[in-house]
Design an enzyme around this catalytic site. Structure first.
Site, mmCIF file in Angstrom:
data_model
loop_
_atom_site.group_PDB
_atom_site.id
_atom_site.type_symbol
_atom_site.label_atom_id
_atom_site.label_comp_id
_atom_site.label_asym_id
_atom_site.label_seq_id
_atom_site.Cartn_x
_atom_site.Cartn_y
_atom_site.Cartn_z
ATOM 1 N N ASP A 125 -11.282 23.251 -12.423
ATOM 2 C CA ASP A 125 -10.541 22.043 -12.077
ATOM 3 C C ASP A 125 -9.556 21.821 -13.220
ATOM 4 O OD1 ASP A 125 -9.817 19.647 -10.786
ATOM 5 O OD2 ASP A 125 -11.192 18.500 -12.038
ATOM 6 N N GLU A 183 -8.148 24.812 -8.229
ATOM 7 C CA GLU A 183 -7.543 23.765 -7.401
ATOM 8 C C GLU A 183 -6.033 23.936 -7.334
ATOM 9 O OE1 GLU A 183 -6.936 19.085 -7.946
ATOM 10 O OE2 GLU A 183 -9.010 19.627 -7.521
ATOM 11 N N ASP A 224 -14.882 15.852 -13.575
ATOM 12 C CA ASP A 224 -14.143 17.114 -13.594
ATOM 13 C C ASP A 224 -15.099 18.311 -13.540
ATOM 14 O OD1 ASP A 224 -11.302 15.925 -14.693
ATOM 15 O OD2 ASP A 224 -13.031 14.989 -15.649
#
Length: 199
Positions: free
Chosen positions: A9, A70, A143
């Site tokens: 992430d 991501e 996160d």
């Protein structure tokens, strides 16, 4: 045989890193999870170097089969998007140097794959990650949980994408039935492709 996936992430202040092993029956085992962080006031070159070193060490230690990352989307906060894009470039480059395939997934796709809803909250994602990985509580901060969710979503993607036969079985309630999360993933992926085609 299991598939080892690293989930990332990306972010300058907090970059979530996770490793999961996923068996053929879709059972997930969390191997490791952490967050590589840099203080906002630190010079940009030092921040990027810190994260690059963390990514290098993570990939060398865990030797994944694939890396799930991501996909960066434009947001209101342009500076955040730029920082995220810079970290994304570092991650992709680190993986490419090692011959590790990289897969990009939108937040909506990941939410759908893990929770069954493309509109799930971070709290819902954390709870599902904990349930899927059989943890007492979600990885923290958020996160870290997001990085685990990315890894899980990618590992489950093949089953969710399925064949026409699997989709047919899901409709008829047969043995090859897709879960609600898998069906939501398919819908989210189709929606993302549709939006991309319209650009």
């Amino acid at each position: 045989m299991s598939l080892r996936v690293v989930g990332v992430d990306p972010g300058l202040t907090r970059c979530g890193l996770a490793v999961v092993d996923v068996a053929a029956n879709r059972q997930v085992s969390l191997v490791d999870v952490t967050v590589a962080g840099t203080p906002p006031g630190t010079p940009l070159d030092a921040r990027l170097l810190t994260i690059a070193n963390a990514i290098d060490a993570w990939l060398d230690q865990h030797k994944p089969d694939v890396l799930a990352l991501e996909r960066v989307f434009a947001q209101v906060n342009v500076s955040t998007v730029i920082g995220t894009a810079q970290v994304t470039g570092i991650v992709i480059t680190a993986a490419a140097r090692r011959g590790i395939p990289v897969a990009l997934h939108t937040p909506t796709e990941v939410k759908a794959a893990v929770t069954g809803s493309g509109q799930a909250t971070k709290n819902a994602i954390g709870k599902m990650v904990a349930k899927i990985c059989r943890l007492d509580e979600p990885p923290k901060p958020a996160d870290a949980a997001d990085a685990v969710a990315l890894a899980i979503a990618h590992a489950w993607r093949g089953a969710a994408a399925g064949s026409n036969a699997s989709a047919s079985a899901a409709t008829s309630g047969g043995a090859g039935q897709l879960t609600a999360a898998q069906q939501a993933w398919i819908a989210a992926e189709a929606s993302a492709k549709h939006r991309a085609a319209r650009r």
